[in-house]
Structures are given as C-alpha cells and as structure tokens.
Motif scaffolding. Structure first.
Motif, PDB file in Angstrom:
ATOM      1  N   PRO A  95      18.283 -16.919  -5.222  1.00  0.00           N
ATOM      2  CA  PRO A  95      16.843 -16.994  -4.938  1.00  0.00           C
ATOM      3  C   PRO A  95      16.364 -15.726  -4.247  1.00  0.00           C
ATOM      4  CG  PRO A  95      17.981 -18.987  -4.194  1.00  0.00           C
ATOM      5  CD  PRO A  95      19.040 -17.995  -4.556  1.00  0.00           C
ATOM      6  N   LEU A  96      15.138 -15.328  -4.553  1.00  0.00           N
ATOM      7  CA  LEU A  96      14.567 -14.126  -3.944  1.00  0.00           C
ATOM      8  C   LEU A  96      14.558 -14.221  -2.423  1.00  0.00           C
ATOM      9  CD1 LEU A  96      11.536 -13.717  -6.358  1.00  0.00           C
ATOM     10  CD2 LEU A  96      13.633 -12.339  -6.338  1.00  0.00           C
ATOM     11  N   SER A  97      14.426 -15.442  -1.907  1.00  0.00           N
ATOM     12  CA  SER A  97      14.407 -15.634  -0.458  1.00  0.00           C
ATOM     13  C   SER A  97      15.798 -15.548   0.152  1.00  0.00           C
ATOM     14  CB  SER A  97      13.781 -16.987  -0.110  1.00  0.00           C
ATOM     15  OG  SER A  97      14.430 -18.029  -0.823  1.00  0.00           O
ATOM     16  N   ALA A  98      16.843 -15.507  -0.685  1.00  0.00           N
ATOM     17  CA  ALA A  98      18.214 -15.409  -0.191  1.00  0.00           C
ATOM     18  C   ALA A  98      18.809 -14.030  -0.445  1.00  0.00           C
ATOM     19  CB  ALA A  98      19.094 -16.474  -0.848  1.00  0.00           C
ATOM     20  N   VAL A  99      18.039 -13.159  -1.084  1.00  0.00           N
ATOM     21  CA  VAL A  99      18.502 -11.805  -1.366  1.00  0.00           C
ATOM     22  C   VAL A  99      18.073 -10.902  -0.213  1.00  0.00           C
ATOM     23  CG1 VAL A  99      18.311  -9.856  -2.960  1.00  0.00           C
ATOM     24  CG2 VAL A  99      18.336 -12.197  -3.848  1.00  0.00           C
ATOM     25  N   PRO A 100      18.964 -10.069   0.307  1.00  0.00           N
ATOM     26  CA  PRO A 100      18.586  -9.221   1.440  1.00  0.00           C
ATOM     27  C   PRO A 100      17.550  -8.170   1.053  1.00  0.00           C
ATOM     28  CG  PRO A 100      20.775  -8.643   0.652  1.00  0.00           C
ATOM     29  CD  PRO A 100      20.387  -9.904  -0.070  1.00  0.00           C
ATOM     30  N   GLU A 105      14.314  -4.073   6.563  1.00  0.00           N
ATOM     31  CA  GLU A 105      13.220  -4.242   7.519  1.00  0.00           C
ATOM     32  C   GLU A 105      12.694  -5.677   7.575  1.00  0.00           C
ATOM     33  OE1 GLU A 105      10.262  -1.489   6.322  1.00  0.00           O
ATOM     34  OE2 GLU A 105      11.485   0.298   6.735  1.00  0.00           O
ATOM     35  N   HIS A 106      13.001  -6.480   6.571  1.00  0.00           N
ATOM     36  CA  HIS A 106      12.488  -7.844   6.501  1.00  0.00           C
ATOM     37  C   HIS A 106      13.649  -8.815   6.353  1.00  0.00           C
ATOM     38  CE1 HIS A 106       9.263  -5.159   5.044  1.00  0.00           C
ATOM     39  NE2 HIS A 106       8.461  -5.991   5.672  1.00  0.00           N
ATOM     40  N   GLU A 107      13.349 -10.079   6.535  1.00  0.00           N
ATOM     41  CA  GLU A 107      14.421 -11.071   6.506  1.00  0.00           C
ATOM     42  C   GLU A 107      14.937 -11.327   5.104  1.00  0.00           C
ATOM     43  OE1 GLU A 107      12.279 -15.381   6.389  1.00  0.00           O
ATOM     44  OE2 GLU A 107      12.156 -14.313   8.301  1.00  0.00           O
ATOM     45  N   SER A 108      14.183 -10.930   4.074  1.00  0.00           N
ATOM     46  CA  SER A 108      14.648 -11.154   2.712  1.00  0.00           C
ATOM     47  C   SER A 108      13.908 -10.232   1.749  1.00  0.00           C
ATOM     48  CB  SER A 108      14.409 -12.610   2.285  1.00  0.00           C
ATOM     49  OG  SER A 108      13.021 -12.861   2.111  1.00  0.00           O
ATOM     50  N   GLU A 115       4.722  -8.941   2.422  1.00  0.00           N
ATOM     51  CA  GLU A 115       3.981  -8.385   3.553  1.00  0.00           C
ATOM     52  C   GLU A 115       2.857  -7.440   3.140  1.00  0.00           C
ATOM     53  OE1 GLU A 115       5.155  -5.392   7.016  1.00  0.00           O
ATOM     54  OE2 GLU A 115       6.029  -7.384   7.287  1.00  0.00           O
ATOM     55  N   PRO A 116       3.090  -6.460   2.250  1.00  0.00           N
ATOM     56  CA  PRO A 116       1.980  -5.562   1.901  1.00  0.00           C
ATOM     57  C   PRO A 116       0.835  -6.283   1.198  1.00  0.00           C
ATOM     58  CG  PRO A 116       3.948  -5.041   0.614  1.00  0.00           C
ATOM     59  CD  PRO A 116       4.365  -6.008   1.654  1.00  0.00           C
ATOM     60  N   LEU A 117       1.137  -7.330   0.425  1.00  0.00           N
ATOM     61  CA  LEU A 117       0.055  -8.065  -0.223  1.00  0.00           C
ATOM     62  C   LEU A 117      -0.753  -8.841   0.812  1.00  0.00           C
ATOM     63  CD1 LEU A 117      -1.424  -8.876  -2.797  1.00  0.00           C
ATOM     64  CD2 LEU A 117       0.094 -10.857  -2.962  1.00  0.00           C
ATOM     65  N   ARG A 118      -0.078  -9.448   1.769  1.00  0.00           N
ATOM     66  CA  ARG A 118      -0.813 -10.148   2.842  1.00  0.00           C
ATOM     67  C   ARG A 118      -1.792  -9.205   3.531  1.00  0.00           C
ATOM     68  NH1 ARG A 118       4.522 -12.414   4.693  1.00  0.00           N
ATOM     69  NH2 ARG A 118       4.641 -14.575   3.979  1.00  0.00           N
ATOM     70  N   GLU A 119      -1.313  -8.004   3.857  1.00  0.00           N
ATOM     71  CA  GLU A 119      -2.176  -7.034   4.535  1.00  0.00           C
ATOM     72  C   GLU A 119      -3.371  -6.655   3.670  1.00  0.00           C
ATOM     73  OE1 GLU A 119       0.521  -3.886   5.379  1.00  0.00           O
ATOM     74  OE2 GLU A 119       1.487  -4.928   7.061  1.00  0.00           O
ATOM     75  N   SER A 120      -3.139  -6.492   2.375  1.00  0.00           N
ATOM     76  CA  SER A 120      -4.226  -6.120   1.466  1.00  0.00           C
ATOM     77  C   SER A 120      -5.230  -7.255   1.322  1.00  0.00           C
ATOM     78  CB  SER A 120      -3.655  -5.739   0.094  1.00  0.00           C
ATOM     79  OG  SER A 120      -2.863  -4.573   0.177  1.00  0.00           O
ATOM     80  N   LEU A 121      -4.752  -8.479   1.204  1.00  0.00           N
ATOM     81  CA  LEU A 121      -5.660  -9.617   1.082  1.00  0.00           C
ATOM     82  C   LEU A 121      -6.521  -9.756   2.322  1.00  0.00           C
ATOM     83  CD1 LEU A 121      -3.394 -12.345  -0.596  1.00  0.00           C
ATOM     84  CD2 LEU A 121      -5.074 -10.843  -1.675  1.00  0.00           C
TER      85      LEU A 121
END
Length: 544
Positions: A95-100, A105-108, A115-121
């Motif tokens: 799973p993408l959430s289990a891939v480093p 810099e991030h947990e997965s 993160e960059p999409l959140r900032e843009s939204l």
C-alpha cells in the motif's frame, strides 16, 4: 445567463434536489478521489475543481454541501518511478501508505504527495473533508461491505462479465485471479504485498484463505482480520453507497461505455443497495511550455507549480471558465502574459459594470469560494511589464521599486507589497520558465562599432529620443515618443495615425534600439526597458 445555460448552477440545483430525494434532511455530498501515487498534477486538479465549484454553488445558495476527498492511499505501488534506486522495487505491491517516503521527510510515500496538494487547495480556497482509505479499510469501516461483496462474488462477476467483451481489461486488478472470482485482494501478512490469490472463502464463517507469491499460505482467517481491499470497480460503487455520494464526475476514461462508472452504476444498486451519483465526464487538462528550467523535477506540472506563476483567483478562473466537456490548456510559456491580460480585462469589465451575466458569475467563482474572496494584488500592474522588470533587474528589489515607481508616476507605488503576489509570480516565471538565452542582458558599455556604423538618419533618430526623454519620463510618455520618432523624421506630427510605411519604419527603429541596448533584435517592451535602465544609462549606451 439563464440557470439552464450555467452548468454550475444547473448541477448545483440537481445536487440539492437529488440529495433531498435520496436522503431527506441530510447534507448532500460531492466527491473527489485522488491517488497519491505520484505528483498530483493539474489534470488531477480538475477532479477536485469540478465538484468544488458545484458544492460551493450550493453553499452560495445558502444550503450546506459536503465535498469529500477520498485519498486512495491504500492502493498498491505499481512500479518504481524513474530516478529511484533499483532496491526500491521491494516495495512494489505494498500500500502507498506503507511505502517509505523516498525523501525521508514524511511518514510515507502517500503523505509525501498529499502535502503539496493540501497546501495548494488551501491557497485556492478549496475546502474538502479528507478520507484516508487506509484508515477506512484498516479501521474496519468497510468490513460489512467486504463480506457482502465476497458473498455476492458470483453476482459481481456476472456484472463484470457484461462488459469484459466490450473493452480490454483495465490495469485495475478486476480480472479474476483464479478460476473462482473474488472481489477482495489481500495484502500478504508476511511480505505486505498484494501478490496474492484467494483460494477459498466461507460464506458462513467469513473466513478467507489465500496464497502469496512469496510462498506464504494464510488462513482460514476471519476476513475482518485480513489486510486488503476490494478491487477498484467494486470499491468505487461500494464507497458511493457508504458515503451516500450525490455527485461525482470523472475523467472521460472512466465514463465511456463499459468503463468503471458504467460497471459501478450496476454494482451500487444490485450489490450495495445504493444509487449511482449524479455524474458527467470532464475533459483533459494540457499544458504548454511546462518544462521548468530551474528544476530537475520531472512529470506534469502540479497545482503548486501553477501557483508559482499564477495568482490563486486566476488559477480558479482557468478551470471555472470552461465547461466540463471542454479541454483546458494552461500556459507556462510566453502565453502567460496573454492569460493575465485576459484576466485583467475581465476584472475591469466587472468593476465597470460592463460584464455580462455569464462573465460575472465566472468571475465571482474565480475570485474565491462562498466564504469570501481570496487575496489579490492591490496594484495589479500588467504581468508582461512586471516580467520585463524582473528580467532586466535580475530581481534587485531596489531597482524594481525604482522602476515600478516610474511606471506609476501619477500615483507612485510606495512599497513592493502593493504589487505582490503578482510580482513574485512574474519573478518565478522569469527564473523558472524563460531560457537563459532569452533573458535580457543589457550592455555594460556602448556598442562602439554599431554606433560608428549609424546612418545620418539613425543619428538624428537617437538624438530625437535622448532629447525627448526629458519632457515626459513615464511609461505613456516614452511609449508615445518611441512610436513617434519615425513620424518626426518624416516631418509628421507625433500624433499622426500609423500607416504600413510607418509601421515598417517603427519596426526597424525598434530593432536598432534593441541591438544598441541589449545586443539582439528583440527584447522586453522598449518603454519598460528604458525606464528600467534610467535616463543616464540610456544616453550613455546610445552615445548621447
């Protein structure tokens, strides 16, 4: 513009009506889905902007509306992207959430691209309720739906079979993994990958047995204790029913006959007891000139890339002004200036009360969400002008302020914050998207050979310019003078209307100035260039 001609108003009305019909008294839900498998690009942004515009219109009408963003972070990593080390292949199938995170810099991996999409939204004023599919699946939210799908596997297979002959199998793991079709794909308890094959499922006990390519055989184990997810064409309609989705558009690739939406519309009612959402297809988003000069990042440009060179309301406008079935092309090349000019013209028409109803509606949606307008540049000077200033000054803020004050001599800009963020956008565009050979390099010393080769008429023209600059050192004054010198040489008043002969003479005159000032035949607008250089330096370089 009548409501029937406004797709946003029309769809918002349909969402309100359908929401009330299906779930009286509940808030209708508009949905988007994004896979954080890589850079979320400007095509993906349309997946968010179309539902946002509709949900936002419902809120403008005074009614609540929810916009959910489902992160498909429980999807598998399909391949190792270019640029990553070969050993990263060990994570394919997890799973993408289990891939480093490859950057550490991030947990997965998933969070790295979220993160960059959140900032843009946030900058775009797009409010969403985020739903992590990893959290939903691993938290047991869908256990009952998974059991239903497994018990109804033959019925699901029959629905899928209706369309398998109509189109090639998608790369979405919906094809049978064994002689018996199972719509659930486990993640191996040993290696964490989905290189698994379900070999048995007990409808009564809900116990599942599977094998994995790593050699593990697991089960019988209650399916509620097994990591995994429904295959895409079953997962999507399951979520429609679970979230009571009222409206969800999708790209044309998901909306053709026999595609994911067609299959999902059958499955949501026949298997999960829900209804397909209001739906239509949206077209693709393309870009021009999007190869960033100053970065090694590959792939299609992202919302963050666009927000470097476009003000946030303008990005909203680029999406809001097109109907969903129309394609969108976002310019990153020299056309950026034209896009800004169009936006500025619309802004003026609205401010002066000269915009028609359709233009006013689009402008309102672009300016910000229902909650209020987004920040804008207080003194929006033309983008082309600011880009020329940024180019000529190489970002020297003291020089930029001097030039900007000259440009606004009638009401001088007091501080560069008055021309931000547009100035920052112009600087970012020049630095990131203008090739070094296309940038302006002003001569350090006069072109002695060029000055020596001047004709008598050209010498007179230069004197008319250097003498005339003192009369009106402003953008308008220099513009009039520069276009007027060829007229004066011919004994015409400076206000004489242009003729084909005059236009040809003006072109030759401009080329001469460019060559003497910057060593090539083209460059930024000459009035801006002269203001940037200052009177003394212009006289020095022109031999005066």
């Amino acid at each position: 513009m009548a409501a029937a001609d406004d797709w946003v108003v029309r769809t918002a009305g349909l969402v309100r009506a359908e929401g009330e019909r299906r779930n009286p008294g509940d808030t209708p839900t508009c949905a988007s889905g994004i896979s954080p498998s890589g850079r979320v690009h400007l095509g993906n942004l349309r997946e968010l902007m179309v539902p946002h515009l509709v949900a936002d219109e419902v809120r403008r009408e005074g009614a609540p509306c929810r916009h959910i963003l489902s992160w498909d972070d429980y999807d598998r990593l399909r391949r190792v992207p270019a640029g990553l080390p070969e050993e990263f292949a060990e994570h394919v199938g997890r799973p993408l959430s289990a891939v480093p995170d490859p950057c550490g810099e991030h947990e997965s991996w998933a969070e790295h691209f979220k993160e960059p999409l959140r900032e843009s939204l946030d900058r775009l004023g797009v409010q969403v309720t985020e739903i992590s599919q990893t959290e939903m699946y691993t938290g047991g939210a869908y256990t009952a739906q998974i059991v239903t799908a497994m018990r109804r596997r033959a019925d699901i297979d029959a629905v899928l079979a209706r369309y398998r002959t109509k189109r090639a199998a998608d790369e979405d793991d919906d094809e049978p993994q064994s002689a018996v079709y199972y719509p659930f794909r486990p993640y191996c308890a040993a290696c964490g990958r989905d290189d698994t094959t379900v070999t048995a499922f007990d409808d009564e006990t809900t116990e599942i047995t599977y094998t994995c390519g790593c050699g593990v055989r697991e089960g019988p184990t209650p399916i509620a204790q097994v990591a995994g997810k429904l295959v895409w064409k079953v997962d999507w309609p399951m979520r429609w029913a679970y979230e009571q989705v009222t409206f969800e558009p999708a790209g044309v690739d998901h909306s053709t006959p026999g595609s994911s939406f067609t299959v999902g519309a059958d499955l949501v009612s026949e298997i999960f007891g829900g209804q397909a959402p209001v739906h239509f297809a949206y077209s693709f988003v393309g870009t021009t000139g999007s190869a960033k000069m100053s970065s090694s990042r590959g792939g299609a440009p992202t919302p963050a890339d666009a927000l470097e060179i476009f003000e946030a309301p303008l990005v909203r406008w680029l999406y809001a002004r097109r109907r969903p079935e129309q394609s969108i092309t976002l310019a990153f090349d020299a056309e950026v200036g034209r896009v800004y000019d169009e936006w500025d013209a619309l802004t003026r028409r609205v401010a002066e009360g000269n915009a028609d109803q359709a233009a006013q509606a689009i402008f309102a949606r672009a300016s910000g969400p229902a909650e209020g307008p987004l920040p804008v540049t207080p003194r929006p000077l033309p983008f082309r002008t600011l880009a020329s200033v940024a180019d000529i000054t190489a970002g020297d803020e003291a020089q930029i302020l001097r030039i900007v004050r000259d440009l606004t001599a009638g009401d001088p800009v007091g501080d560069l914050d008055e021309v931000r963020p547009r100035l920052d956008c112009a600087q970012a565009w020049v630095a990131g998207y203008v090739a070094p050979e296309d940038r302006t390099q002003v001569r350090d010393h006069p072109d002695t050979a060029g000055l020596a080769a001047l004709s008598d008429e050209e010498r007179v023209a230069l004197k008319l310019l250097t003498d005339g600059m003192a009369a009106d050192w402003s953008l308008d004054g220099l513009t009039t003078l520069l276009y007027g010198v060829p007229k004066l040489l011919r004994g015409l008043p400076i206000s004489a209307p242009p003729t084909p002969e005059l236009k040809a003479a003006q072109r030759d005159w401009f080329i001469l100035l460019y060559r003497l000032l910057i060593g090539k035949g083209t460059g930024p607008r000459l009035p801006t260039l002269l203001l940037a250089l200052g009177r003394d330096r212009v006289r020095y370089l022109l031999g005066g």
